[in-house]
Design a protein around this motif. Structure first.
Motif, mmCIF file in Angstrom:
data_model
loop_
_atom_site.group_PDB
_atom_site.id
_atom_site.type_symbol
_atom_site.label_atom_id
_atom_site.label_comp_id
_atom_site.label_asym_id
_atom_site.label_seq_id
_atom_site.Cartn_x
_atom_site.Cartn_y
_atom_site.Cartn_z
ATOM 1 N N MET A 1 0.402 6.521 -6.745
ATOM 2 C CA MET A 1 -0.916 7.051 -7.092
ATOM 3 C C MET A 1 -0.864 8.541 -7.448
ATOM 4 N N ASP A 2 0.021 9.275 -6.743
ATOM 5 C CA ASP A 2 0.143 10.712 -7.028
ATOM 6 C C ASP A 2 0.502 10.951 -8.489
ATOM 7 N N PHE B 1 2.204 1.783 -3.474
ATOM 8 C CA PHE B 1 1.082 2.055 -4.360
ATOM 9 C C PHE B 1 0.564 3.479 -4.131
ATOM 10 N N GLY B 2 0.460 3.851 -2.857
ATOM 11 C CA GLY B 2 0.002 5.205 -2.510
ATOM 12 C C GLY B 2 0.953 6.254 -3.076
ATOM 13 N N PHE B 3 2.238 5.985 -2.984
ATOM 14 C CA PHE B 3 3.255 6.900 -3.514
ATOM 15 C C PHE B 3 3.090 7.067 -5.031
ATOM 16 N N THR C 1 -2.493 9.201 -11.224
ATOM 17 C CA THR C 1 -3.723 9.981 -11.427
ATOM 18 C C THR C 1 -3.520 11.181 -12.365
ATOM 19 N N GLU D 1 0.812 -1.224 0.000
ATOM 20 C CA GLU D 1 0.000 0.000 0.000
ATOM 21 C C GLU D 1 0.845 1.275 0.000
ATOM 22 N N ARG D 2 2.006 1.200 0.669
ATOM 23 C CA ARG D 2 2.828 2.412 0.771
ATOM 24 C C ARG D 2 3.365 2.812 -0.617
ATOM 25 N N HIS E 1 -7.732 -1.077 -10.433
ATOM 26 C CA HIS E 1 -8.079 -0.471 -9.138
ATOM 27 C C HIS E 1 -9.055 0.663 -9.372
#
Ligand code: UDP
Length: 403
Positions: free
Chosen positions: A155-156, A151-153, A159, A148-149, A173
């Motif tokens: 994601m910025d 992936f979250g990074f 998107t 998740e870490r 996702h």
């Protein structure tokens, strides 16, 4: 020089006519592909065939490669493993290295495409250069259970793209951008996949001291823990208790994969216990890969995680019986007991291998089914069509396209 017409005997005239028609609509547009390596692994494999073929049908496709030192590729390999869901320790320093290198590339690289087609996470930050062009992120990784870490990074950056492309439904996702499902493919006319005369196959076996007198089980893969080469040896040893056979574990390393040599040494060490295990560090040589696949009685692909598994596609196209893990894109290619056998463990792999070795007719039938499944779904002509339609759908958005 490849000619699109050369594919007519394999896929039929109408598919080629469609490709020419769609390509006309992309005239004058530049498609700029960017990834991190020109050799090794599936992404480079596809780009090496796709870019010339796009050009052949009249699309102005180009290919650039980002730069990176050893430290950058160590980090991106960690990201790769973590995104595949493998436990992985990632430090703040890793993020810093990733960003420092990415910003250097951002300064150096020339962005000129009407569509900028970014492959995998290594060059993902380049989207900061987005102006009025269109950006696609093509993800080849099994993102079904990502760290998740990381992936979250990412994601910025994800998107900011106009669209993302995944190889299998399970990898998608919830994103605020458009998503497309496009499976990878193989080129039936490449050196890796074309028909080979028996004398070439024999000469490659001779070069690596492999006997033709015993069945050959083969896994061709980069030496990577996610390909589970050690698990392959364990499965083979279980089979060997009952059936005399040989195992080939062959692969090179990719320029963007610093772990490869270490894993190769571990595999060689483990292989010492059985003289019929051949661990081969392959030079980059498509004919040799082709020959080894064709010489094999069974192909195994016991990956723990897999984006798509082009080695499975290549082997099925050669009508080989394939035993492969039920992970990533592999079940799209292997329908269990129809176009191969799926497995979930070392014991399961050994059981499937024995089943094929004991029933050559069954093995042959599944191999033939596999070849037709690949012909219908996973050849480069289908992939080319999907990519061109993807580009068109971004240019035309909600408009109707008259072909
Ligand atoms: N490959 C190769 N030489 C090697 C190992 C692999 O040419 O020593 C090729 C293999 O034939 C396939 C690609 O690299 O075309 C690997 O793609 P796959 O999707 O199986 O795995 P990845 O390496 O991308 O994880």
């Amino acid at each position: 020089m490849i000619k699109i017409e050369d594919y007519i005997p394999i896929v039929g005239q109408s598919i080629i006519d469609d490709l020419r028609l769609i390509a006309k609509k992309l005239k004058g547009k530049i498609i700029q592909n960017i990834n991190s390596t020109s050799v090794g692994g599936g992404v480079a494999e596809i780009l090496n065939r796709m870019v010339p073929l796009l050009k052949e049908v009249g699309v102005d496709a180009r290919w650039d490669i980002i730069k990176g030192g050893e430290d950058f590729f160590e980090v991106t390999k960690k990201f790769h493993n973590a995104l595949h869901g493998k436990p992985q320790e990632i430090t703040q320093r890793d993020f810093d290295i990733f960003m420092e290198n990415s910003l250097r590339n951002l300064e150096e690289i020339n962005i000129y495409g009407d569509i900028v087609f970014i492959h995998d996470p290594q060059p993902i930050v380049l989207v900061k250069k987005k102006s009025n062009n269109l950006w696609i992120w093509r993800c080849h990784i099994d993102l079904s259970t990502p760290n998740e870490r990381i992936f979250g990074f990412l994601m910025d950056f994800i998107t900011k793209y106009d669209a993302a492309v995944f190889s299998a439904p399970a990898f998608s996702h919830r994103f605020p951008i458009r998503q497309f499902l496009i499976s990878p493919s193989i080129d039936p006319l490449s050196d890796k996949n074309k028909e080979l005369p028996q004398n070439i196959i024999d000469s490659v076996l001779k070069k690596y001291n492999i006997s033709k007198d015993k069945p050959i089980i083969t896994q061709i893969s980069r030496f990577d823990r996610l390909k589970d080469p050690i698990g392959v040896i364990d499965a083979y040893l279980l089979v060997k208790k009952y059936i005399d056979c040989q195992l080939i574990l062959a692969g090179g390393t990719a320029a963007d994969d610093p772990e490869g040599l270490k894993v190769f040494e571990e595999v060689k060490e483990k292989a010492k216990q059985d003289k019929d295990i051949h661990v081969i560090l392959l030079p980059h040589n498509d004919i040799e890969v082709n020959a080894l696949q064709r010489a094999s009685t069974i192909i195994i692909q016991k990956s723990l995680k897999e984006g798509f598994g082009l080695t499975v596609t290549e082997s099925l196209w050669k009508a080989k019986p394939v035993v492969a893990s039920n992970v990533g894109g592999i079940p799209l290619q292997i329908k269990h007991k129809y176009s191969g056998l799926l497995c979930r463990s070392i014991e399961g792999a050994a059981f499937a291998l024995k089943q094929f070795l004991n029933s050559p007719e069954y093995a042959k039938k599944l191999g033939q089914n596999g070849r037709e499944h690949i012909r219908n779904n996973f050849l480069i002509t289908r992939h080319l069509r999907d990519y061109m339609l993807l580009f068109l759908s971004l240019f035309y958005k909600d408009d109707i396209i008259y072909l």
